[in-house]
Scaffold this motif. Structure first.
Motif, mmCIF file in Angstrom:
data_model
loop_
_atom_site.group_PDB
_atom_site.id
_atom_site.type_symbol
_atom_site.label_atom_id
_atom_site.label_comp_id
_atom_site.label_asym_id
_atom_site.label_seq_id
_atom_site.Cartn_x
_atom_site.Cartn_y
_atom_site.Cartn_z
ATOM 1 N N UNK A 160 -3.133 8.456 -3.915
ATOM 2 C CA UNK A 160 -2.019 8.349 -3.217
ATOM 3 C C UNK A 160 -2.225 8.529 -1.755
ATOM 4 N N UNK A 161 -2.698 9.520 -1.297
ATOM 5 C CA UNK A 161 -2.930 9.821 -0.152
ATOM 6 C C UNK A 161 -3.890 8.649 0.487
ATOM 7 N N UNK A 162 -4.933 8.322 -0.198
ATOM 8 C CA UNK A 162 -5.831 7.192 0.521
ATOM 9 C C UNK A 162 -5.085 5.766 0.390
ATOM 10 N N UNK A 163 -4.176 5.600 -0.375
ATOM 11 C CA UNK A 163 -3.169 4.574 -0.201
ATOM 12 C C UNK A 163 -2.107 4.498 1.058
ATOM 13 N N UNK A 164 -1.708 5.787 1.290
ATOM 14 C CA UNK A 164 -0.813 5.712 2.442
ATOM 15 C C UNK A 164 -1.762 5.544 3.595
ATOM 16 N N UNK A 209 -0.879 3.041 6.928
ATOM 17 C CA UNK A 209 -0.774 3.380 8.358
ATOM 18 C C UNK A 209 -1.717 2.609 9.149
ATOM 19 N N UNK A 210 -3.132 2.431 8.444
ATOM 20 C CA UNK A 210 -4.138 1.608 9.028
ATOM 21 C C UNK A 210 -3.648 0.147 9.267
ATOM 22 N N UNK A 248 0.914 -1.279 0.048
ATOM 23 C CA UNK A 248 -0.020 0.092 -0.135
ATOM 24 C C UNK A 248 0.764 1.213 -0.089
ATOM 25 N N UNK A 249 1.859 1.213 0.550
ATOM 26 C CA UNK A 249 2.952 2.505 0.804
ATOM 27 C C UNK A 249 3.475 2.696 -0.600
ATOM 28 N N UNK A 250 4.020 1.527 -1.294
ATOM 29 C CA UNK A 250 4.784 1.630 -2.527
ATOM 30 C C UNK A 250 3.643 1.869 -3.516
ATOM 31 N N UNK A 251 2.368 1.649 -3.452
ATOM 32 C CA UNK A 251 1.390 2.004 -4.319
ATOM 33 C C UNK A 251 1.116 3.534 -4.109
ATOM 34 N N UNK A 252 0.950 3.787 -2.933
ATOM 35 C CA UNK A 252 0.712 5.272 -2.696
ATOM 36 C C UNK A 252 1.827 6.166 -2.984
ATOM 37 N N UNK A 284 7.817 5.887 7.740
ATOM 38 C CA UNK A 284 7.979 6.434 6.419
ATOM 39 C C UNK A 284 6.554 6.728 5.612
ATOM 40 N N UNK A 285 5.661 5.813 6.024
ATOM 41 C CA UNK A 285 4.540 6.169 5.429
ATOM 42 C C UNK A 285 3.736 7.295 6.109
ATOM 43 N N UNK A 286 3.822 7.364 7.456
ATOM 44 C CA UNK A 286 3.457 8.823 8.156
ATOM 45 C C UNK A 286 4.313 10.008 7.626
#
Length: 102
Positions: A32-36, A40-41, A16-20, A48-50
């Motif tokens: 992108x924000x939604x994937x990030x 974190x969920x 999810x992070x990489x796709x974001x 790194x995601x935060x």
């Protein structure tokens, strides 16, 4: 391909992070924000995601969310250079969001 990956690994934080990040790089900031956020969920310990989530939320004028994401990054006690950047995001979010940060 992205939809297939999300179907197979819908809660895999690194995916999810990489796709974001890929979506942010491609100029698709909302997706992108939604994937990030999903990253974190799935794993709230991903500093790194935060970090990137705070920046993307700030760019979308989501000041309260950006300040919260930056604070979560700081809570993880990560990279001191990035910590300074996150403090700056919190400050900018508070200035732009008004007295309550909204």
């Amino acid at each position: 391909l992205r939809q297939e990956v999300l179907r197979v690994a819908p809660r895999h934080a690194p995916t999810l992070y990489n796709l974001g990040l890929a979506q942010l790089d491609a100029g698709h900031s909302v997706e992108g924000t939604a994937l990030l956020e999903r990253s974190v969920e799935a794993d709230s310990m991903r500093a790194d995601a935060w970090y990137f989530l705070a920046y993307s939320q700030l760019q979308q004028a989501r000041y309260d969310d950006a300040a919260e994401s930056a604070a979560r990054f700081l809570d993880l006690g990560s990279d001191p250079r990035r910590a300074e950047e996150m403090r700056a995001i919190i400050s900018r979010a508070q200035e732009r969001g008004g007295p309550t940060g909204s």
